[in-house]
Scaffold this motif. Structure first.
Motif, PDB file in Angstrom:
ATOM      1  N   ASN A  33      12.925  -4.365  12.117  1.00  0.00           N
ATOM      2  CA  ASN A  33      12.582  -5.552  11.371  1.00  0.00           C
ATOM      3  C   ASN A  33      11.433  -5.372  10.440  1.00  0.00           C
ATOM      4  O   ASN A  33      10.897  -6.371   9.650  1.00  0.00           O
ATOM      5  CB  ASN A  33      12.522  -6.812  12.344  1.00  0.00           C
ATOM      6  N   GLU A  34      10.770  -4.210  10.126  1.00  0.00           N
ATOM      7  CA  GLU A  34       9.557  -4.180   9.462  1.00  0.00           C
ATOM      8  C   GLU A  34      10.167  -3.814   7.885  1.00  0.00           C
ATOM      9  O   GLU A  34      11.063  -3.181   7.844  1.00  0.00           O
ATOM     10  CB  GLU A  34       8.932  -3.058   9.716  1.00  0.00           C
ATOM     11  N   ILE A  35       9.531  -4.548   6.923  1.00  0.00           N
ATOM     12  CA  ILE A  35       9.863  -4.361   5.608  1.00  0.00           C
ATOM     13  C   ILE A  35       9.501  -2.713   5.144  1.00  0.00           C
ATOM     14  O   ILE A  35       8.371  -2.322   5.285  1.00  0.00           O
ATOM     15  CB  ILE A  35       9.091  -5.346   4.777  1.00  0.00           C
ATOM     16  N   VAL A  36      10.574  -2.201   4.504  1.00  0.00           N
ATOM     17  CA  VAL A  36      10.398  -0.859   4.094  1.00  0.00           C
ATOM     18  C   VAL A  36       9.606  -0.845   2.954  1.00  0.00           C
ATOM     19  O   VAL A  36       9.973  -1.320   2.023  1.00  0.00           O
ATOM     20  CB  VAL A  36      11.691  -0.188   4.238  1.00  0.00           C
ATOM     21  N   ILE A  37       8.561   0.053   2.742  1.00  0.00           N
ATOM     22  CA  ILE A  37       7.571   0.199   1.621  1.00  0.00           C
ATOM     23  C   ILE A  37       7.902   1.525   1.245  1.00  0.00           C
ATOM     24  O   ILE A  37       7.883   2.500   1.995  1.00  0.00           O
ATOM     25  CB  ILE A  37       6.308  -0.502   1.791  1.00  0.00           C
ATOM     26  N   ASP A  38       7.579   1.778  -0.083  1.00  0.00           N
ATOM     27  CA  ASP A  38       7.537   3.082  -0.804  1.00  0.00           C
ATOM     28  C   ASP A  38       6.508   4.016  -0.109  1.00  0.00           C
ATOM     29  O   ASP A  38       6.509   5.077  -0.018  1.00  0.00           O
ATOM     30  CB  ASP A  38       7.351   2.913  -2.047  1.00  0.00           C
ATOM     31  N   ALA A  39       5.361   3.404   0.331  1.00  0.00           N
ATOM     32  CA  ALA A  39       4.252   4.282   0.615  1.00  0.00           C
ATOM     33  C   ALA A  39       4.495   4.968   2.067  1.00  0.00           C
ATOM     34  O   ALA A  39       4.008   6.050   2.455  1.00  0.00           O
ATOM     35  CB  ALA A  39       2.956   3.479   0.783  1.00  0.00           C
ATOM     36  N   ALA A  40       5.506   4.430   2.605  1.00  0.00           N
ATOM     37  CA  ALA A  40       5.889   4.990   4.068  1.00  0.00           C
ATOM     38  C   ALA A  40       6.926   5.769   3.828  1.00  0.00           C
ATOM     39  O   ALA A  40       7.517   6.492   4.949  1.00  0.00           O
ATOM     40  CB  ALA A  40       6.434   3.879   5.018  1.00  0.00           C
ATOM     41  N   LEU A  41       7.370   6.277   2.624  1.00  0.00           N
ATOM     42  CA  LEU A  41       8.520   7.235   2.398  1.00  0.00           C
ATOM     43  C   LEU A  41       8.059   8.435   1.581  1.00  0.00           C
ATOM     44  O   LEU A  41       7.379   8.393   0.751  1.00  0.00           O
ATOM     45  CB  LEU A  41       9.679   6.408   1.687  1.00  0.00           C
ATOM     46  N   VAL A  42       9.073   9.373   1.514  1.00  0.00           N
ATOM     47  CA  VAL A  42       8.880  10.409   0.601  1.00  0.00           C
ATOM     48  C   VAL A  42      10.285  10.809   0.106  1.00  0.00           C
ATOM     49  O   VAL A  42      11.264  10.798   0.677  1.00  0.00           O
ATOM     50  CB  VAL A  42       8.333  11.632   1.284  1.00  0.00           C
ATOM     51  N   ALA A  43      10.420  11.111  -1.094  1.00  0.00           N
ATOM     52  CA  ALA A  43      11.659  11.356  -1.871  1.00  0.00           C
ATOM     53  C   ALA A  43      11.870  12.777  -1.464  1.00  0.00           C
ATOM     54  O   ALA A  43      11.187  13.763  -1.285  1.00  0.00           O
ATOM     55  CB  ALA A  43      11.536  11.072  -3.394  1.00  0.00           C
ATOM     56  N   GLY A  44      13.384  13.042  -1.165  1.00  0.00           N
ATOM     57  CA  GLY A  44      13.980  14.378  -0.707  1.00  0.00           C
ATOM     58  C   GLY A  44      14.306  14.261   0.610  1.00  0.00           C
ATOM     59  O   GLY A  44      13.531  14.119   1.463  1.00  0.00           O
ATOM     60  N   ALA A  45      15.391  14.146   0.639  1.00  0.00           N
ATOM     61  CA  ALA A  45      15.884  13.971   2.034  1.00  0.00           C
ATOM     62  C   ALA A  45      16.305  15.152   2.954  1.00  0.00           C
ATOM     63  O   ALA A  45      16.289  14.948   4.238  1.00  0.00           O
ATOM     64  CB  ALA A  45      17.600  13.012   1.870  1.00  0.00           C
ATOM     65  N   THR A  46      16.156  16.204   2.598  1.00  0.00           N
ATOM     66  CA  THR A  46      16.741  17.367   3.323  1.00  0.00           C
ATOM     67  C   THR A  46      15.550  17.664   4.157  1.00  0.00           C
ATOM     68  O   THR A  46      15.633  18.129   5.411  1.00  0.00           O
ATOM     69  CB  THR A  46      17.028  18.528   2.531  1.00  0.00           C
ATOM     70  N   ALA A  53       9.453 -15.012  -0.962  1.00  0.00           N
ATOM     71  CA  ALA A  53       9.438 -14.218  -2.049  1.00  0.00           C
ATOM     72  C   ALA A  53       7.683 -13.657  -2.153  1.00  0.00           C
ATOM     73  O   ALA A  53       7.460 -12.788  -2.555  1.00  0.00           O
ATOM     74  CB  ALA A  53       9.482 -14.858  -3.136  1.00  0.00           C
ATOM     75  N   GLN A  54       6.941 -14.687  -1.789  1.00  0.00           N
ATOM     76  CA  GLN A  54       5.260 -14.371  -1.872  1.00  0.00           C
ATOM     77  C   GLN A  54       4.911 -13.545  -0.552  1.00  0.00           C
ATOM     78  O   GLN A  54       3.682 -13.040  -0.779  1.00  0.00           O
ATOM     79  CB  GLN A  54       4.406 -15.568  -1.974  1.00  0.00           C
ATOM     80  N   GLN A  55       5.570 -13.318   0.344  1.00  0.00           N
ATOM     81  CA  GLN A  55       5.289 -12.440   1.400  1.00  0.00           C
ATOM     82  C   GLN A  55       5.634 -10.909   1.446  1.00  0.00           C
ATOM     83  O   GLN A  55       5.242 -10.527   2.214  1.00  0.00           O
ATOM     84  CB  GLN A  55       5.684 -13.104   2.856  1.00  0.00           C
ATOM     85  N   ARG A  56       6.496 -10.330   0.168  1.00  0.00           N
ATOM     86  CA  ARG A  56       6.962  -9.442   0.343  1.00  0.00           C
ATOM     87  C   ARG A  56       5.811  -8.513  -0.339  1.00  0.00           C
ATOM     88  O   ARG A  56       5.241  -8.574  -1.096  1.00  0.00           O
ATOM     89  CB  ARG A  56       8.157  -9.201  -0.768  1.00  0.00           C
ATOM     90  N   PRO A  57       5.694  -7.291   0.734  1.00  0.00           N
ATOM     91  CA  PRO A  57       4.387  -6.436   0.247  1.00  0.00           C
ATOM     92  C   PRO A  57       4.813  -5.602  -1.084  1.00  0.00           C
ATOM     93  O   PRO A  57       5.947  -5.351  -1.474  1.00  0.00           O
ATOM     94  CB  PRO A  57       4.396  -5.524   1.549  1.00  0.00           C
ATOM     95  N   LYS A  58       3.642  -4.996  -1.420  1.00  0.00           N
ATOM     96  CA  LYS A  58       3.717  -4.316  -2.715  1.00  0.00           C
ATOM     97  C   LYS A  58       4.545  -2.816  -2.427  1.00  0.00           C
ATOM     98  O   LYS A  58       4.364  -2.285  -1.342  1.00  0.00           O
ATOM     99  CB  LYS A  58       2.235  -3.814  -3.111  1.00  0.00           C
ATOM    100  N   GLY A  59       5.564  -2.263  -3.225  1.00  0.00           N
ATOM    101  CA  GLY A  59       6.300  -1.457  -2.947  1.00  0.00           C
ATOM    102  C   GLY A  59       7.657  -1.764  -2.075  1.00  0.00           C
ATOM    103  O   GLY A  59       8.076  -0.554  -1.598  1.00  0.00           O
ATOM    104  N   HIS A  60       7.923  -2.945  -1.982  1.00  0.00           N
ATOM    105  CA  HIS A  60       9.191  -3.283  -1.152  1.00  0.00           C
ATOM    106  C   HIS A  60      10.281  -2.793  -2.236  1.00  0.00           C
ATOM    107  O   HIS A  60      10.371  -2.549  -3.204  1.00  0.00           O
ATOM    108  CB  HIS A  60       9.429  -4.815  -0.897  1.00  0.00           C
ATOM    109  N   PHE A  61      11.677  -2.980  -1.520  1.00  0.00           N
ATOM    110  CA  PHE A  61      12.721  -2.570  -2.042  1.00  0.00           C
ATOM    111  C   PHE A  61      14.006  -3.907  -1.839  1.00  0.00           C
ATOM    112  O   PHE A  61      13.747  -4.556  -0.694  1.00  0.00           O
ATOM    113  CB  PHE A  61      13.470  -1.344  -1.264  1.00  0.00           C
ATOM    114  N   ALA A  62      14.305  -4.189  -3.018  1.00  0.00           N
ATOM    115  CA  ALA A  62      15.280  -5.465  -3.034  1.00  0.00           C
ATOM    116  C   ALA A  62      16.871  -5.030  -2.764  1.00  0.00           C
ATOM    117  O   ALA A  62      17.807  -5.758  -2.878  1.00  0.00           O
ATOM    118  CB  ALA A  62      15.173  -6.105  -4.280  1.00  0.00           C
ATOM    119  N   ARG A  63      17.065  -3.899  -2.816  1.00  0.00           N
ATOM    120  CA  ARG A  63      18.592  -3.146  -2.596  1.00  0.00           C
ATOM    121  C   ARG A  63      18.267  -1.730  -1.689  1.00  0.00           C
ATOM    122  O   ARG A  63      17.490  -1.153  -1.823  1.00  0.00           O
ATOM    123  CB  ARG A  63      19.074  -2.692  -3.902  1.00  0.00           C
TER     124      ARG A  63
END
Length: 309
Positions: free
Chosen positions: A125-138, A96-106
């Motif tokens: 196997n890299e933890i997905v974080i919000d900073a590497a993504l952008v909303a809007g899938a199209t 739990a302490q190694q999860r980076p900021k902006g991770h997703f649990a679901r």
């Protein structure tokens, strides 16, 4: 003969003493050999247990006491601009302490609704974080990258003004205006500091690893800067200055002119040939008082003679 055999059968045969001692020694040696083999086996088992089992009392309990929590990771490599789908994601338990900021649990938080698109390559196997993504899938768009009150503005650059193509999305730059007006000497002004680069050309990949010369750089500015910069581009040339990572300090600078380019040494101005100023007229000679003279009559003829001072 028969009587003798019957007598021998009745009398018990005695075993020699030396043969009895040999039998006892053989049994002792065999017992010692088996004890040595059993001891070696026990020692081997103890060494294996000491190697594989945790050391110290309570080690197993301490190891199992590390809190674990779920986190979404990439099940396969995800490229820049790819939409996140369920087959590219998986849920694993990590400390739990190694999860980076902006991770997703679901996983459904990434695929439901508008969906998410990768702004940079994500390895397996890299933890997905919000900073590497952008909303809007199209499609990829710069608008989701902007702050609530910020604007995106494209600045025209070339190989020189764009720092030789070494500016990448996500970098921070300072903006300078270089202008040469007709009525004054050339000068340079600092327009804005610590400006975030959103895209280089049409590339928004923050993991871009190859430099390239482009014609435009899209930057994030506030509304007032978005009003000033087009006017500055219409009156002069915009130059970018790349900042170090993590350096957000502001510096105070003044307008710089050609006469300020030296390092503090005395400047001797040399004029171009043909532009020398006209020679100043020589001052008039001081007015001399007329010499005093007297009239001298000699033989009826008059003549003037100067009077010495």
């Amino acid at each position: 003969m028969g009587v003798e055999e019957r007598w021998q059968d009745r009398v018990p045969r005695r075993v020699p003493a030396w043969r009895g001692r040999d039998d006892r020694n053989s049994r002792v040696q065999q017992r010692s050999r088996w004890m040595l083999i059993a001891g070696s086996a026990l020692l081997l088992v103890a060494m294996m247990l000491a190697r594989w089992l945790p050391h110290g009392p309570g080690s197993g309990a301490a190891k199992s006491a590390i809190p674990m929590a779920p986190a979404v990771v990439a099940a396969a490599p995800i490229g820049f601009g790819e939409k996140l789908t369920p087959d590219k994601l998986k849920l694993v338990d990590v400390p739990a302490q190694q999860r980076p900021k902006g991770h997703f649990a679901r996983i459904d938080a990434l695929i439901l609704g508008q969906g998410r698109t990768a702004l940079r390559p994500i390895t397996a196997n890299e933890i997905v974080i919000d900073a590497a993504l952008v909303a809007g899938a199209t499609r990829l768009s710069t608008a989701p990258l902007l702050g609530p009150t910020m604007r995106a503005l494209a600045v025209q650059v070339n190989e020189v003004t764009g720092v030789s193509g070494l500016v990448f999305p996500g970098d921070r730059v300072d903006l300078f205006l270089v202008r040469q007006p007709d009525e004054a000497m050339p000068y340079a002004d600092l327009l804005a500091q610590n400006i975030r680069v959103l895209a280089v050309g049409s590339d928004m990949n923050i993991a871009r690893d190859k430099p390239g010369v482009v014609k435009t750089v899209t930057i994030e500015v506030n509304p007032l800067q978005a009003q000033k910069l087009p006017l500055a581009m219409a009156t002069g040339e915009i130059r970018l200055a790349l900042r170090p990572f993590g350096n957000e300090a502001r510096v105070r600078l003044q307008s710089l002119q050609v006469s300020d380019l030296n390092d503090g040494t005395t400047t001797r101005m040399v004029r171009k040939p043909g532009n020398a100023p006209a020679a100043a007229p020589r001052p008039a000679a001081p007015h001399q008082r007329p010499a005093q003279s007297v009239i001298v009559m000699r033989a009826g003829a008059a003549s003037a003679a100067d009077v010495l001072p």
